[in-house]
Design a protein around this motif. Structure first.
Motif, PDB file in Angstrom:
ATOM      1  N   PHE A  74       1.024  -0.886  -0.076  1.00  0.00           N
ATOM      2  CA  PHE A  74      -0.101   0.292  -0.322  1.00  0.00           C
ATOM      3  C   PHE A  74       0.576   0.985  -0.058  1.00  0.00           C
ATOM      4  N   PRO A  75       1.210   2.364  -0.920  1.00  0.00           N
ATOM      5  CA  PRO A  75       1.777   3.476  -0.855  1.00  0.00           C
ATOM      6  C   PRO A  75       1.156   3.961   0.266  1.00  0.00           C
ATOM      7  N   ILE A  76       2.116   4.882   0.733  1.00  0.00           N
ATOM      8  CA  ILE A  76       2.040   5.613   2.504  1.00  0.00           C
ATOM      9  C   ILE A  76       1.030   6.754   1.814  1.00  0.00           C
ATOM     10  N   ASP A  77       0.702   6.681   0.564  1.00  0.00           N
ATOM     11  CA  ASP A  77      -0.573   8.176   0.347  1.00  0.00           C
ATOM     12  C   ASP A  77      -1.875   7.190   0.191  1.00  0.00           C
ATOM     13  N   ALA A  78      -1.631   5.550   0.347  1.00  0.00           N
ATOM     14  CA  ALA A  78      -2.560   4.996  -0.249  1.00  0.00           C
ATOM     15  C   ALA A  78      -3.926   4.965   0.631  1.00  0.00           C
ATOM     16  N   ARG A  79      -4.327   5.887   1.708  1.00  0.00           N
ATOM     17  CA  ARG A  79      -4.970   5.338   2.408  1.00  0.00           C
ATOM     18  C   ARG A  79      -6.919   6.031   1.944  1.00  0.00           C
ATOM     19  N   ASN A  80      -7.771   5.367   1.728  1.00  0.00           N
ATOM     20  CA  ASN A  80      -9.017   5.314   0.632  1.00  0.00           C
ATOM     21  C   ASN A  80      -8.848   5.305  -0.320  1.00  0.00           C
ATOM     22  N   GLY A  81      -7.878   4.542  -0.832  1.00  0.00           N
ATOM     23  CA  GLY A  81      -7.563   3.314  -2.444  1.00  0.00           C
ATOM     24  C   GLY A  81      -6.883   3.935  -3.229  1.00  0.00           C
ATOM     25  N   LYS A  82      -5.707   5.061  -3.077  1.00  0.00           N
ATOM     26  CA  LYS A  82      -5.630   6.337  -4.045  1.00  0.00           C
ATOM     27  C   LYS A  82      -4.311   5.979  -3.192  1.00  0.00           C
ATOM     28  N   GLY A  83      -2.882   6.573  -4.317  1.00  0.00           N
ATOM     29  CA  GLY A  83      -1.955   6.714  -3.665  1.00  0.00           C
ATOM     30  C   GLY A  83      -0.364   6.190  -4.505  1.00  0.00           C
ATOM     31  N   HIS A  84      -0.056   6.678  -4.837  1.00  0.00           N
ATOM     32  CA  HIS A  84       1.636   6.712  -5.400  1.00  0.00           C
ATOM     33  C   HIS A  84       2.312   6.244  -5.195  1.00  0.00           C
ATOM     34  N   ASN A  85       2.645   6.581  -4.019  1.00  0.00           N
ATOM     35  CA  ASN A  85       4.680   6.949  -3.716  1.00  0.00           C
ATOM     36  C   ASN A  85       4.507   5.080  -3.525  1.00  0.00           C
ATOM     37  N   SER A  86       6.345   4.976  -4.569  1.00  0.00           N
ATOM     38  CA  SER A  86       6.876   4.003  -4.653  1.00  0.00           C
ATOM     39  C   SER A  86       7.697   3.867  -3.595  1.00  0.00           C
ATOM     40  N   GLU A  87       8.196   4.355  -2.612  1.00  0.00           N
ATOM     41  CA  GLU A  87       9.446   4.406  -2.031  1.00  0.00           C
ATOM     42  C   GLU A  87       9.019   4.063  -0.656  1.00  0.00           C
ATOM     43  N   HIS A  88       7.800   4.117  -0.465  1.00  0.00           N
ATOM     44  CA  HIS A  88       7.104   4.564   1.102  1.00  0.00           C
ATOM     45  C   HIS A  88       6.022   4.329   1.474  1.00  0.00           C
ATOM     46  N   GLY A  89       5.768   2.788   1.920  1.00  0.00           N
ATOM     47  CA  GLY A  89       4.326   2.031   1.187  1.00  0.00           C
ATOM     48  C   GLY A  89       4.222   1.684   3.210  1.00  0.00           C
ATOM     49  N   LEU A  90       3.458   0.365   2.895  1.00  0.00           N
ATOM     50  CA  LEU A  90       2.949  -0.478   4.075  1.00  0.00           C
ATOM     51  C   LEU A  90       2.871  -1.246   3.101  1.00  0.00           C
ATOM     52  N   LEU A  91       3.951  -2.612   3.969  1.00  0.00           N
ATOM     53  CA  LEU A  91       3.944  -4.308   3.186  1.00  0.00           C
ATOM     54  C   LEU A  91       2.991  -4.851   4.511  1.00  0.00           C
ATOM     55  N   VAL A  92       2.165  -5.662   4.270  1.00  0.00           N
ATOM     56  CA  VAL A  92       0.688  -6.160   4.928  1.00  0.00           C
ATOM     57  C   VAL A  92       1.387  -7.645   4.145  1.00  0.00           C
ATOM     58  N   VAL A  93       1.336  -8.841   4.940  1.00  0.00           N
ATOM     59  CA  VAL A  93       2.217  -9.847   4.616  1.00  0.00           C
ATOM     60  C   VAL A  93       1.273 -10.892   5.656  1.00  0.00           C
ATOM     61  N   ASN A  94       1.151 -12.378   4.884  1.00  0.00           N
ATOM     62  CA  ASN A  94       0.553 -13.278   5.640  1.00  0.00           C
ATOM     63  C   ASN A  94       1.536 -14.332   5.983  1.00  0.00           C
ATOM     64  N   HIS A  95       1.096 -15.098   7.226  1.00  0.00           N
ATOM     65  CA  HIS A  95       1.983 -15.707   7.798  1.00  0.00           C
ATOM     66  C   HIS A  95       1.295 -17.055   8.143  1.00  0.00           C
ATOM     67  N   GLU A  96       1.180 -18.371   7.143  1.00  0.00           N
ATOM     68  CA  GLU A  96       0.537 -18.915   7.224  1.00  0.00           C
ATOM     69  C   GLU A  96       0.653 -19.990   7.927  1.00  0.00           C
ATOM     70  N   TYR A  97       1.578 -20.514   8.229  1.00  0.00           N
ATOM     71  CA  TYR A  97       1.404 -21.608   9.896  1.00  0.00           C
ATOM     72  C   TYR A  97       2.906 -21.467  10.304  1.00  0.00           C
ATOM     73  N   ILE A  98       3.480 -22.906  10.580  1.00  0.00           N
ATOM     74  CA  ILE A  98       4.777 -22.759  11.552  1.00  0.00           C
ATOM     75  C   ILE A  98       5.171 -24.022  10.771  1.00  0.00           C
ATOM     76  N   ASP A  99       6.894 -23.998  11.064  1.00  0.00           N
ATOM     77  CA  ASP A  99       7.692 -25.358  11.272  1.00  0.00           C
ATOM     78  C   ASP A  99       7.640 -24.834  12.875  1.00  0.00           C
ATOM     79  N   ALA A 100       7.359 -25.646  13.436  1.00  0.00           N
ATOM     80  CA  ALA A 100       7.559 -25.834  14.975  1.00  0.00           C
ATOM     81  C   ALA A 100       9.126 -26.302  15.538  1.00  0.00           C
ATOM     82  N   PRO A 101       9.395 -27.472  14.483  1.00  0.00           N
ATOM     83  CA  PRO A 101      10.841 -27.942  14.825  1.00  0.00           C
ATOM     84  C   PRO A 101      11.855 -26.727  14.990  1.00  0.00           C
ATOM     85  N   LEU A 102      11.531 -25.490  13.629  1.00  0.00           N
ATOM     86  CA  LEU A 102      12.054 -24.580  13.956  1.00  0.00           C
ATOM     87  C   LEU A 102      11.821 -23.216  15.048  1.00  0.00           C
ATOM     88  N   LEU A 103      11.147 -22.620  14.966  1.00  0.00           N
ATOM     89  CA  LEU A 103      10.114 -21.817  15.748  1.00  0.00           C
ATOM     90  C   LEU A 103      10.831 -22.004  17.341  1.00  0.00           C
TER      91      LEU A 103
END
Ligand code: FEO
Length: 599
Positions: A74-103
């Motif tokens: 999400f470009p940092i100026d994208a609140r309400n869906g607009k915005g074009h900032n390609s150098e500052h933003g929010l990266l929102v990432v899913n974490h699906e599950y875990i490898d319990a042996p390594l956690l």
């Protein structure tokens, strides 16, 4: 909201060869750099990652989770869906599950098959969910996490959430935690994702069912049809205390609101998160149905149009769905999120003659009522239809597909593409799933008859049959070859110029000794039929999740579970940190020499 870029006439890079190297391989002229791997501090007190697995549960709740999956920039100026900032933003990432042996330092503690250490399980719960990461790029240092961010946030499998839509307050959603069935805790198994035209993130709950356990011998359909079993995947249900017992769906009290028999009904939904408001309570939208949601992808929309989105149910012989909002999108309105609460959910039937029908799962609809009556299936209200989405789709005779994964909508033509990753349980082929024992998977596409995607008729064809040279068909109708053989297509995304990016998720023997090497990412030009391999991931990983900045100079791709099956004593991959270090799921930042557009 994104502008269309002019597309090059051919894919101007040298295809990457199949490989089993424990690294990221990209074409010459490109750079791939690890970014925000599991354990990266992103909020709170920004606790440093400790490579021996000794970070606490609370520290994990302030770091990126494990098993990166779907994501969006999400470009940092994208609140309400607009915005074009390609150098500052929010990266929102899913974490699906875990490898319990390594956690944990030495894997999870189990005594007689039961968990005994609450802190360990809390850490596992906190390694699931979603990360909101504020990121910024400087020409000197590249992309970095912004420290002391007001947006940085972890959403976990314990975060309080609201339930909305037709099933809110339903008797089947009442639990000890929410006696009126309007609230829940946590999202988990967040596989693919979506994003709305008003600038919020959507995360999808996929393989949640096997985290729950019940000892009841007779299960209601809303548990049975989703595969709730007697043991939970990581045994969370075996610990005492409300925060863990909620994973035990066994009937224990006189009333549903006295135990957690209905807790599994709180999962299998699409969850909306406003990344720009760290105080916001995530919302589970029940109108979009309950199943193993892979992702959610919107048809092009605009002012005064209804919202249309698609979602696949990733399980063998499950279905593809479409949702059409009742009301129309009005940019800038604060309540656009309500568009996801009132609308019609449809399921797809792919006819043998290349046509298709969207069948409404709507208790008010006469054809739905007749189909249910013919099969002896009853629903008391629309909430019950949605909680039992799979059963409702069974009733209307939808087409059983070969594991519907990600979808993508062509930004110009509006054609919808969906990956069907594989289905070795298929015994009988049909037109849309043409191979029995489909080990390699395929990609289907369709064009809606109504230009705004709101109608109930479509026309479909097969875009690609994945597989080795002797058992495949590319987008140009030729067999695949050295530059583009693939198997188990999964992630799918259209870039702003209309090129289709395809990611793979092979497992088992197909992965370890097939002709395909490690999991990979390819790019196709659907107009010319060209298809080339762009990236190969490290050993044992899945390539999944893709997004880009609006200027298309930065491409973000996720590498999930490198070295899958590793233990601290037996590391099958040491990507990305190198020899002796535990493998970590990670985002990879891909850029092109000379700071040019990626393609
Ligand atoms: Fe989470 Fe269907 O892959």
């Amino acid at each position: 909201a994104r502008g269309l870029l002019k597309r090059p006439s051919r894919l101007a890079f040298e295809a990457v060869a199949v490989t089993r190297a424990d690294t990221i391989s990209v074409p010459e002229g490109y750079q791939a750099k690890t970014f925000i791997p599991w354990g990266t501090p992103i909020c709170g007190s920004y606790p440093a990652y400790r490579e021996d697995g000794s970070n606490t549960a609370q520290e994990q709740a302030e770091q990126t989770g494990m098993h990166h999956d779907g994501m969006h920039y999400f470009p940092i100026d994208a609140r309400n869906g607009k915005g074009h900032n390609s150098e500052h933003g929010l990266l929102v990432v899913n974490h699906e599950y875990i490898d319990a042996p390594l956690l944990h330092p030495n894997g999870p503690t189990l005594v007689d098959g039961k968990r005994t250490i609450p802190e360990e399980v809390r850490k596992e719960i906190n390694a699931h969910g979603v990360s909101v990461v504020e990121i910024r790029r400087s020409p000197r240092n590249g992309w970095e996490v912004v420290g002391d961010s007001k947006f940085g946030r972890r959403i976990t499998a314990a975060t309080p959430m609201e339930i909305r839509g037709p099933a809110r307050g339903h008797a089947l959603l009442r639990t000890r935690y929410s006696r009126d069935g309007s609230a829940t805790r946590g999202t988990q198994n967040n596989c693919s994702n979506g994003f709305t035209p008003w600038g919020t993130y959507l995360t999808c709950e996929e393989n949640w069912a096997n985290y729950f356990a019940t000892q009841d011998s007779e299960l209601p359909r809303e548990l049975q049809r989703y595969g709730i079993g007697k043991t939970g995947r990581f045994g969370w249900n075996t610990l005492e205390g409300d925060e863990f017992q909620r994973f035990d769906a066994t009937r224990k009290a006189e009333t549903a609101s006295g135990d957690y028999r209905n807790e599994p009904n709180h999962f299998g939904w699409i969850v909306e998160i406003d990344p720009f408001d760290p105080q916001s309570v995530p919302v589970k939208h029940t109108a979009l149905g309950r199943f193993a949601h892979e992702g959610v992808i919107f048809a092009p929309t605009g002012p005064g149009k209804r919202l249309v989105c698609y979602s696949g149910d990733d399980s063998r012989n499950e279905y593809i769905y479409k949702y059409v909002s009742r009301d129309k999108f009005r940019p800038g309105r604060p309540d656009n999120s309500r568009l996801l609460d009132e609308g019609t959910l449809y399921v797809a039937r792919f006819n043998a003659d290349g046509t298709g029908d969207w069948l409404p799962l709507d208790i008010q609809d006469a054809t739905f009522q007749a189909a249910c009556a013919a099969k002896g299936i009853g629903f008391a209200d629309q909430g019950e239809v949605l909680i039992n989405t799979r059963t409702a789709a069974d009733a209307v005779g939808a087409t059983k597909m070969d594991r519907p994964e990600w979808g993508a909508v062509h930004p110009r033509s509006g054609e919808v593409y969906f990956t069907l990753t594989n289905n070795t349980n298929r015994t009988e082929a049909d037109a849309a799933n043409p191979r029995p024992d489909n080990a390699y998977g395929h990609i289907i596409r369709w064009r809606e008859e109504s230009p705004e995607h709101t109608g109930t008729r479509f026309n479909w064809d097969l875009f690609l049959l994945a597989g080795p040279e002797g058992d495949s068909r590319g987008p140009d109708n030729q067999p695949l070859g050295a530059d583009n053989i693939l198997a188990s297509p999964d992630g799918l995304w259209f870039d702003p110029q209309g090129l289709l990016w395809i990611q793979t998720d092979m497992s088992g023997s197909q992965h370890s000794d097939g002709p395909f090497g490690n999991n990979q990412m390819l790019v196709a030009n659907p107009d010319s039929g060209e298809l080339k391999r762009f990236l190969v991931g490290p050993v044992g990983c899945e390539v999944t999740g893709i997004t880009a900045t609006p200027d298309f100079r930065t491409l973000f791709v996720n590498i999930q579970h490198p070295g899958e099956g590793s233990t601290p004593d037996n590391l099958l991959s040491t990507w990305p940190d190198g020899p002796g270090k535990r493998p970590r799921s990670s985002t990879v930042v891909i850029t092109r020499e000379g700071w040019r557009r990626v393609l």
